[in-house]
Write a protein that holds these residues in place. Structure first.
Motif, mmCIF file in Angstrom:
data_model
loop_
_atom_site.group_PDB
_atom_site.id
_atom_site.type_symbol
_atom_site.label_atom_id
_atom_site.label_comp_id
_atom_site.label_asym_id
_atom_site.label_seq_id
_atom_site.Cartn_x
_atom_site.Cartn_y
_atom_site.Cartn_z
ATOM 1 N N LEU A 112 26.944 31.204 37.379
ATOM 2 C CA LEU A 112 27.146 30.871 35.972
ATOM 3 C C LEU A 112 26.233 29.710 35.568
ATOM 4 C CD1 LEU A 112 31.065 30.942 35.681
ATOM 5 C CD2 LEU A 112 29.442 32.834 35.441
ATOM 6 N N VAL A 113 25.607 29.849 34.396
ATOM 7 C CA VAL A 113 24.754 28.800 33.832
ATOM 8 C C VAL A 113 25.215 28.519 32.402
ATOM 9 C CG1 VAL A 113 22.405 28.107 33.215
ATOM 10 C CG2 VAL A 113 22.789 29.528 35.257
ATOM 11 N N ALA A 114 25.467 27.258 32.077
ATOM 12 C CA ALA A 114 25.942 26.862 30.747
ATOM 13 C C ALA A 114 24.820 26.191 29.963
ATOM 14 C CB ALA A 114 27.119 25.905 30.878
ATOM 15 N N THR A 159 26.261 24.700 36.751
ATOM 16 C CA THR A 159 24.842 24.538 36.454
ATOM 17 C C THR A 159 24.675 24.594 34.938
ATOM 18 O OG1 THR A 159 24.077 25.471 38.538
ATOM 19 C CG2 THR A 159 22.585 25.665 36.665
ATOM 20 N N ALA A 160 23.815 23.723 34.393
ATOM 21 C CA ALA A 160 23.726 23.644 32.927
ATOM 22 C C ALA A 160 22.342 23.211 32.466
ATOM 23 C CB ALA A 160 24.778 22.682 32.385
ATOM 24 N N LEU A 170 17.240 21.684 33.249
ATOM 25 C CA LEU A 170 18.150 22.478 34.078
ATOM 26 C C LEU A 170 18.725 21.609 35.195
ATOM 27 C CD1 LEU A 170 19.272 25.353 34.611
ATOM 28 C CD2 LEU A 170 17.385 25.660 36.215
ATOM 29 N N ILE A 171 20.047 21.467 35.205
ATOM 30 C CA ILE A 171 20.756 20.700 36.231
ATOM 31 C C ILE A 171 21.472 21.696 37.142
ATOM 32 C CG2 ILE A 171 22.463 18.909 36.700
ATOM 33 C CD1 ILE A 171 20.121 17.876 35.096
ATOM 34 N N ILE A 172 21.074 21.718 38.407
ATOM 35 C CA ILE A 172 21.655 22.681 39.354
ATOM 36 C C ILE A 172 22.923 22.111 39.969
ATOM 37 C CG2 ILE A 172 21.215 24.121 41.375
ATOM 38 C CD1 ILE A 172 19.310 24.567 39.014
ATOM 39 N N ARG A 173 24.021 22.870 39.844
ATOM 40 C CA ARG A 173 25.291 22.446 40.436
ATOM 41 C C ARG A 173 25.876 23.599 41.258
ATOM 42 N NH1 ARG A 173 26.150 20.141 35.042
ATOM 43 N NH2 ARG A 173 25.617 17.916 35.115
#
Length: 356
Positions: free
Chosen positions: A273-275, A290-291, A326-329
């Motif tokens: 999932l990417v927000a 991730t956002a 893009l911040i990867i979580r």
């Protein structure tokens, strides 16, 4: 305690009221020594300007307007506008300005609000959000002569001053990321198709899907949690179940995460999932999301500064505020068929912020 007046300052300084006015308003007509004495006495007396008198003399309301054509429920739920308005208010407070915030049902009511504000000189200018393609508000604002800064891409602003973020680059970053992990079937849960920023993301999404050779589908919603959850459920019930879903805001992404888990699927083992927007919501879920992150408070502040500049005679122009990062979580991972074959740090990742 009675209000300290210019007359009292003039009496204490031994000068005329006109001289005090010149000194307090930083106008020529008094010596520097007199100006310094007036300012010192005004500070000692804790003098503050009479807001009503300033408005009459300057023919300004010292108020900016912001109209939101969204449902009250969406505004309560969605973190974006709380951050944006917070940025607006922070700058207005520095300039002793106020914000007139009006929530309306639709564009017709929004246009009626602008006409009322202009006729009554209620506001000095407006901040305009949720731009449309061929936006009907632009010609009305021009006809009214109401100063405005639009929040959106220059492609939507028709030459009016605007502040924008690069949604195309951000969408490319999101799809490059999921493709680099090995995902090939993608879904996007998007905002209302009539919104200009959604239209721009639609185009960027389609171009990136073709470039990367992905199979993808877009589900348009109203940005609400309930519609985001429903679109997620529809996407996962399809014949070709996506292994990655990109959301147009973080509220829908959090709602989508709950749906995925309720269906017995795992994030990211089954679905990545990417927000968009990256409010606190993305950092307190389990797993963290991730956002595409950008400073929404700073965005609101910058739009407000541009409107203040416009009132002082600055030229109308577009201004790129930022490109979301893009911040990867923890919600990112390879699809089940690729698990164990994809490296943990693909080259296209912008920033890694995994927990644990």
């Amino acid at each position: 305690m009675s209000r300290v007046t210019i007359k009292e300052i003039a009496r204490r300084c031994g000068v005329s009221q006109g001289a005090v006015s010149y000194a307090l308003n930083n106008q020529p007509g008094v010596s520097e020594a007199t100006r310094a004495r007036v300012l010192r006495v005004a500070a000692e007396l804790e003098w503050v300007p009479n807001r009503a008198a300033r408005q009459l003399s300057a023919a300004r309301s010292e108020t900016f307007g912001l109209v939101l054509a969204r449902t009250a429920q969406t505004l309560i739920e969605e973190p974006y506008f709380m951050g944006f308005v917070g940025g607006v208010e922070a700058v207005l407070a520095e300039h002793s300005y106020a914000l007139a915030l009006q929530v309306v049902a639709d564009l017709d009511e929004e246009l009626a609000t602008y006409r009322k504000w202009a006729a009554e000189r209620r506001v000095d200018g407006v901040l305009v959000v949720d731009l449309r393609v061929g936006d009907p508000r632009i010609p009305v604002l021009r006809k009214l002569g109401l100063p405005a800064v639009l929040v959106g891409d220059p492609a939507l602003a028709d030459g009016m001053p605007c502040v924008w973020t690069d949604s195309t680059a951000a969408m490319n970053a999101a799809l490059d990321h999921v493709a680099s992990l090995g995902h090939r079937v993608i879904a996007r849960v998007a905002g209302p198709p009539e919104f200009g920023d959604v239209w721009i993301r639609d185009q960027a999404f389609d171009v990136a899907v073709r470039r990367l050779g992905l199979s993808a589908v877009t589900h348009h919603t109203d940005y609400s949690a309930s519609r985001g959850a429903g679109a997620t459920r529809d996407a996962l019930a399809g014949a070709a179940r996506p292994t990655a879903i990109v959301y147009d805001n973080d509220l829908m992404a959090v709602a989508g995460l709950a749906v995925v888990q309720a269906l017995g699927l795992r994030v990211p083992a089954d679905v990545t999932l990417v927000a968009w927007d990256d409010s606190t919501l993305c950092r307190i879920t389990h797993p963290t999301l991730t956002a595409l992150s950008h400073n929404v408070v700073g965005y609101g502040a910058e739009v407000t500064r541009r409107l203040l500049d416009l009132l002082t005679g600055a030229p109308a122009q577009s201004h790129l505020y930022s490109t979301p990062l893009l911040i990867i979580r923890d919600s990112s991972g390879p699809p089940p068929r690729c698990r164990g074959r994809v490296g943990s740090a693909p080259a296209r990742r912008r920033v890694s912020e995994r927990s644990g």
